[in-house]
Design an enzyme around this catalytic site. Sequence first.
Site, PDB file in Angstrom:
ATOM      1  N   ASP A   1       0.804  -1.223   0.000  1.00 18.56           N
ATOM      2  CA  ASP A   1       0.000   0.000   0.000  1.00 18.56           C
ATOM      3  C   ASP A   1       0.839   1.276   0.000  1.00 18.56           C
ATOM      4  OD1 ASP A   1      -2.333  -1.539   0.079  1.00 18.56           O
ATOM      5  OD2 ASP A   1      -2.369  -1.579   2.262  1.00 18.56           O
ATOM      6  N   GLU A   2       2.048   1.213  -0.562  1.00 19.03           N
ATOM      7  CA  GLU A   2       2.911   2.384  -0.583  1.00 19.03           C
ATOM      8  C   GLU A   2       3.346   2.773  -1.988  1.00 19.03           C
ATOM      9  OE1 GLU A   2       6.106   2.308   2.207  1.00 19.03           O
ATOM     10  OE2 GLU A   2       4.856   1.690   3.878  1.00 19.03           O
TER      11      GLU A   2
END
Length: 299
Positions: free
Chosen positions: A243-244
């Site tokens: 999720d980055e």
Amino acid sequence: MYFQQKHVQKFMDKYKDRARLLISCPDQPGIVATVTTFLYEQGANIVESSQYSTDPEGGTFFLRIEFDAPNISERKEAIEEKFATIAQQFEMKWRLSLHTHMKKVAIFVSKEEHCLLELLWEWQAGELLADFALVISNHEHMREIVESFGIPYYYIPVTKETKQEAEEKQIQLLKEYDIDVIVLARYMQILSPHFVATFPAQIINIHHSFLPAFIGARPYEQAYRRGVKLIGATSHYVTDDLDEGPIIEQDVERVDHKHHVEDLKRIGRMIEKTVLVRALKWHLEDRVIIHENKTIVFR
């Protein structure tokens, strides 16, 4: 399916002579003048142009141009060969794409249907001009819905023990269909580094949180415990860091102490589906340039 084909044919007829040029390079004087002069010499008429510099003094320059040029589909390779000299001069990363090139899309989904349905409805309405080539799921739940749109549906179950084998089957399918972009429409599995590396900058995810807050699983529960006053959703490119990856689009909705976890999920689903559609639409239209771990989005 019939209505979607009508939209596609109308689009093809209208934009048969249109192309897009995307550029990123070290900022310096003369880039725009050189590029636009080159396009003029190719008989092109610029219909849209967007540019941005991280810093005019030694930064990175980004440019997106849409233009019309007679018989562009037949001339594309010749124009690319000519432009290569300019690209070398300015140290450009660049790509030229036909406006009418229909990117092939694969959708991954698990049990939740709201993002998948929004994508299918927007596609059928002609708002997402692409080839929705197939849907892959680790559950059978969505088969009837997907096949009613005339799209092939592949059920590939995933367990801890079979994850590697399942991903190899998925990769084989994606390569067979020559997929351009993969959309994770609430596909509740973490992709392996091998899978991500096989499709760099081609995987778009929807995360049910306004990142960087509440990374990972159960973000609405995390948000409820934190007592947030805003909830949101984030669409981003997938990288090895959970999720980055580079963020494409985000949106939020105001909430308060009266909203419980189920309320947050209900509100969040509305945000998730609109954010994912916007992100995919901009990707399909070549409006997104990745720069480091960010994106430049020419809306």
